[in-house]
Design a protein around this motif. Structure first.
Motif, PDB file in Angstrom:
ATOM      1  N   GLU A  69       0.845  -1.187   0.000  1.00  0.00           N
ATOM      2  CA  GLU A  69       0.000   0.000   0.000  1.00  0.00           C
ATOM      3  C   GLU A  69       0.886   1.245   0.000  1.00  0.00           C
ATOM      4  O   GLU A  69       1.888   1.312   0.712  1.00  0.00           O
ATOM      5  CB  GLU A  69      -0.892   0.001   1.239  1.00  0.00           C
ATOM      6  N   PHE A 107       6.298   4.727  -0.210  1.00  0.00           N
ATOM      7  CA  PHE A 107       6.217   3.525   0.609  1.00  0.00           C
ATOM      8  C   PHE A 107       7.435   3.464   1.516  1.00  0.00           C
ATOM      9  O   PHE A 107       8.427   4.160   1.286  1.00  0.00           O
ATOM     10  CB  PHE A 107       6.091   2.261  -0.258  1.00  0.00           C
ATOM     11  N   ARG A 166       1.223   5.557   0.200  1.00  0.00           N
ATOM     12  CA  ARG A 166       0.628   6.814   0.666  1.00  0.00           C
ATOM     13  C   ARG A 166       0.664   7.782  -0.509  1.00  0.00           C
ATOM     14  O   ARG A 166       1.714   8.019  -1.108  1.00  0.00           O
ATOM     15  CB  ARG A 166       1.429   7.392   1.828  1.00  0.00           C
TER      16      ARG A 166
END
Length: 155
Positions: A28, A43, A30
């Motif tokens: 995931e 990341f 940001r």
């Protein structure tokens, strides 16, 4: 020479494996507000924030599919002064290595001014593989945004 293969759409590309620091699973990210096209976010890479560029979004205008074979390929990318910074490249089907003599790659017979990262091509039994020059990937605006701390620290 050893190459890491990946895909953009249905086309295959080869990245010189010696330029790869590490291949990671897709994690995931940001998001970065007002990021240029293709900049997917940042990341955590070994305790430090590292930007990631979605190769599919940058080159084809559509984000990479989040499949099991989609990876973050970590490379060193030079800023304006030539200082190297880690950069994640999100690439689909980045799970295969090939060994080929670099002399087997041939110029494709055309130049794409808007795609300086595309190099010579190699033909195999599955079709065309194009050499991908990752050091020529980012437009100046994206490079300056992602690596601006170097410029600020040197002021």
């Amino acid at each position: 020479m050893l190459f890491l293969l990946f895909q953009l759409g249905k086309d295959r590309y080869a990245l010189q494996a010696s330029r790869v620091l590490e291949v990671l699973p897709l994690v995931e990210l940001r998001k970065i507000p007002d990021a240029p096209k293709g900049v997917a976010g940042i990341f955590n890479y070994r305790g430090r924030p590292v930007p990631a560029v979605d190769l599919s979004e940058l080159t084809l205008g559509q984000p990479s599919d989040p499949r099991l074979s989609t990876r973050i390929v970590v490379i060193n990318y030079p800023d304006e002064q030539g200082v190297l910074h880690p950069l994640g490249l999100i690439a689909e089907h980045a799970t295969e290595l090939i060994q080929r003599d670099q002399r087997l790659f041939q110029e494709p017979g055309h130049k794409l001014g808007g795609a300086p990262y595309l190099g010579p091509v190699l033909m195999d039994n599955r079709g065309v593989i194009q050499w991908f020059h990752e050091q020529r990937l980012l437009p100046e605006r994206a490079r300056d945004l992602l690596f601006c701390e170097t410029l600020e620290q040197s002021s």
